[in-house]
Design an enzyme around this catalytic site. Structure first.
Site, short mmCIF file in Angstrom:
data_model
loop_
_atom_site.label_atom_id
_atom_site.label_comp_id
_atom_site.label_asym_id
_atom_site.label_seq_id
_atom_site.Cartn_x
_atom_site.Cartn_y
_atom_site.Cartn_z
N GLU A 18 38.41 -18.38 10.22
CA GLU A 18 38.32 -18.01 11.64
C GLU A 18 39.72 -17.90 12.27
O GLU A 18 39.96 -17.04 13.11
CB GLU A 18 37.44 -19.01 12.40
CG GLU A 18 35.96 -18.82 12.02
CD GLU A 18 35.05 -19.82 12.68
OE1 GLU A 18 35.28 -21.04 12.48
OE2 GLU A 18 34.11 -19.41 13.39
N GLU B 139 29.87 -22.69 6.55
CA GLU B 139 29.26 -23.59 7.54
C GLU B 139 27.76 -23.78 7.34
O GLU B 139 27.23 -24.85 7.64
CB GLU B 139 29.52 -23.07 8.96
CG GLU B 139 30.93 -23.30 9.47
CD GLU B 139 31.91 -22.21 9.05
OE1 GLU B 139 31.60 -21.41 8.13
OE2 GLU B 139 33.00 -22.16 9.63
#
Ligand code: CAA
Length: 696
Positions: free
Chosen positions: A105, A125
């Site tokens: 990210e 995740e």
């Protein structure tokens, strides 16, 4: 600025080099240092670009797992990502090793991305019961389109650099020193007058069939929420302006944070790492193992040999005669062909493993030089002790002698040798080259370096190795016997095997217990029932109808008929089963009653938890997490529940105990509450408290 991020300038480029070994995890200190680095670069006269790069073996492996479960501290990752992307400077990320989760990210917030050929990126995740929460679900689809983003995010897989470049996630793959390559890239961009290129300003992805994708992902995850919710977050990227999409991502992230599934997944994540970390072995060196012997080349022996070959070990397999030896070699070749077809090994390596690395013989003398032997012959004490006597005669001093028995007393097997301290149980699960679980079964007399060798072998084979003490069935099969019995009792009392299987697949199991029996072969449990019959307590309730199936030669899948009928790919309940069950109920004077799916799940789980608690209480498993990992990796237990004892904690230990006490009113022989369960409930503690306690 702390020393977590080094700052230096090269002409107009400021380099922010993360140095948080081993994998540059995004701890609070790193996030803060990156913020400060951006401030400093922007305030630095003459700086027009920023290069973010990592020291050591990785760009950034994501959020710091040591901070999981602690209250989040500023600066938060989403703010850092937005800060980086919004910089007026041109930002480049140069990636090597892994860029995972928050690490990717950060890179997606840069304006350009370059990577080393061996680099891998991913958003794992969902494996923690979450979705990417720092813009990953909004930025990635703007680069790849919705379909690819959904696949990458819902699988959580590591994507190799070349594929990531094809998908549009990275701009270029270039070998070299990551900083030098990144600097050259930033300088070239500046020289060409390239503009900043924030991903958030790129067009939203085109829509896909969101509801169908959601349903498909939910089904594939057998009820796991996080991948399915990730689809909704990607949908937001297509339907909402960027800022609103980020808000939607945040809302879903927070909702998932509050779920039991998130707790189950985090428990599984840490337990998987902790399970092979035994304090008693911390300073014990394993014995060196390069050559392995395997006795017996049936399905199990061939699977073990395959696993050893794939781990780079040389294998000597002993069979009883030439025909059996040839069959064993063919089985191993078949396993390796499968690995070849799945792209797990090259043709060259396949041929080398079957050629140089494998020897199939009929004479024990060939085992003289092996470092470790695993016996996988017929499950019979007399047969096994004879094998161990042979091994004792031929194996070199210091060789580890292991048995793959599923339930026999390993102490008794060891006693047949002159070196019982070198004997251990290595219990593999079929197919042994596929299943991840390895029970390392340790009788009293085994010395620590032999135990350490079992764990080292497991690691080398890519297994999840779990320590078990000696008892009938060890950890996994003993627990399975208990929950299978609970299922059998429900059938006698009114449920159908098919209702039970359906309720348990709804719970998240890959298969229900009756479908599993059909797959394993009904003759296996039949043999077990016959073995246990002479010593059974008369109060034990054992259904006879499965014996009748077996007597008719119906052994499950392999005969096309068992609890289900198998015909050309179709699977239907076998109607004869309910006829047999109803006849037995009538004979026993049982008036059948209905079982709701919820009651089926609760009874099944109560039996599992109760036996697991006995196993921990008796010290057969050292910690509750050991049991949880056995069920997860050997028995298809849904990962998102964390394991039976994590599930019990999430329900409340007292709630599970209350269930058992209720069931005990009908059958106080089977439902005897585990002393440990009573103790924890009385003390207001949970199983996880025992995982945290120091090991003795
Ligand atoms: N935080 C802190 N330490 C980490 C770490 C992390 N995210 N990932 C790995 N490490 C540490 C390990 O604990 C280990 O430390 P020790 O040597 O002291 O035991 C060391 O790095 C090496 O790890 P491995 O032994 O696992 O090495 P490997 O080469 O087999 O694998 C890896 C490296 C691929 C990074 C693997 O460790 C891994 O998958 N780590 C977890 C990655 C992850 O899930 N990150 C979180 C993503 S979620 C997120 O970022 C967003 C969010 O908010 C939740």
């Amino acid at each position: 600025m702390t020393d977590m991020v080094a700052y230096e300038t090269h002409g107009a480029v400021a380099v922010l080099r993360l140095q948080n070994p081993p994998v540059n995890a995004l701890s609070q200190a790193v996030r803060q240092a990156l913020m400060q680095g951006m401030d400093r670069a922007e305030a630095d006269p003459g700086v027009r670009a920023v290069l973010i790069v990592g020291d050591g073996r990785a760009f950034i492996a994501g959020a710091d797992i040591k901070e999981f479960g602690k209250p989040p501290r500023e600066p938060h990752l989403p703010d850092l990502c937005d800060r980086i992307e919004a910089s007026p400077l041109l930002v480049v990320a140069s990636m090597h090793g892994v860029s995972l989760g928050g690490g990717l990210e950060v890179a997606l917030s840069a304006h350009y991305r370059i990577a080393q050929p061996e680099a891998r990126i991913g958003l794992p995740e969902v494996h923690l019961g979450l979705i990417p929460g720092a813009g990953g679900t909004q930025r990635l689809p703007r680069l790849t389109g919705a379909k690819a983003a959904v696949e990458v995010i819902t699988s959580g897989r590591h994507v190799p650099a070349d594929e990531a470049a094809r998908l549009g996630i990275i701009d270029r793959v270039e070998a070299g020193d990551p900083q030098a390559v990144g600097l050259a890239c930033a300088q070239a961009l500046l020289a060409s007058g390239a503009a900043r290129r924030p991903v958030s300003e790129m067009p939203a992805p085109a829509p896909i069939d969101w509801d169908a994708t959601y349903a498909k992902v939910l089904k594939k995850g057998r009820g796991q929420l996080s991948p399915a919710q990730a689809v909704r977050a990607v949908q937001a990227s297509a339907e909402l302006p960027f800022a609103d999409g980020l808000a939607a991502e945040r809302r879903i992230f927070q909702e998932l944070m509050a779920t039991d599934q998130r707790q189950g997944m985090i428990h599984a994540f840490f337990s998987e790492r902790a399970v092979s970390n035994l304090s008693e072995l911390a300073s014990v060196a394993p014995r060196a193992v390069e050559a392995v012997g395997v006795i017996g080349g049936g399905t199990m022996g061939a699977g073990i040999a395959t696993s050893a070959l794939l781990a780079g070990l040389s294998v000597v397999l002993v069979e009883r005669g030439q025909t059996a030896a040839e069959a064993a070699r063919a089985r191993i070749a078949g396993n390796l062909d499968g690995a070849l077809n799945r792209g797990k090994l090259t043709q060259e390596r396949h041929d080398a493993l079957l050629g140089q690395a494998l020897e199939v013989v009929t004479d024990y003398a060939a085992l003289a030089d092996v470092d470790l032997v695993i016996e996988a012959v017929f499950e019979d004490m007399a047969v096994k002790t004879a094998v161990f006597a042979e091994l004792d005669a031929v194996c070199k001093p210091g060789a580890v002698l292991a048995t793959n028995t599923s339930y026999l007393d390993i102490g008794e097997i060891a006693a047949q040798t002159s070196r019982p301290s070198d004997v251990i149980g290595l219990h593999f699960f079929s197919p042994a080259h596929v299943m991840k679980l390895l029970e390392v079964v340790v009788p009293d007399q085994t010395v620590p370096d032999v135990v350490a060798t079992g764990f080292a072998l497991g690691k080398r084979m890519g297994k999840v190795a779990v320590r078990s003490g000696v008892c009938d069935g060890f950890i996994g099969n003993r627990i399975m016997r208990a929950y299978r019995t609970a299922a059998d009792h429900m059938v006698l009392d009114g449920a159908t095997p098919f209702e039970i299987d359906a309720a348990l697949t709804d719970f998240g199991f890959a298969m229900g217990p009756f479908a599993v029996s059909d797959l394993a072969g009904l003759d296996i449990a039949w043999a077990m029932r016959k073995r246990l019959a002479p010593t059974r307590d008369p109060r034990e309730r054992v259904g006879r109808y499965p014996d009748t199936l077996c007597e008719a030669g119906e052994f499950g899948r392999k005969t096309g008929k068992g609890f289900y009928l198998y015909d050309a790919g179709s699977v239907e309940p076998n109607p004869e089963v309910m006829e047999l069950v109803m006849a037995e109920r009538a004979e026993r004077g049982i008036t059948p009653r209905g079982f709701s799916p919820e009651e089926i799940q609760r009874r099944y789980m109560a039996a599992m938890v109760n036996e697991a608690a006995k196993i921990v209480g008796e010290g057969i498993a050292r910690r509750p997490l050991d049991v949880d990992m056995v069920l997860l990796f050997g028995y298809g237990f849904p990962r998102y529940h964390g394991g039976p004892l994590k599930w019990a904690d999430l329900q409340g230990v007292d709630t599970v105990l209350a269930d058992i006490e209720t069931y005990a009113r009908e059958d106080d022989f089977f439902w005897q509450p585990a002393p440990l369960l009573r103790q924890l409930a009385a003390e207001g503690r949970c199983f996880d408290d025992l995982n945290k306690a120091p090991q003795t």
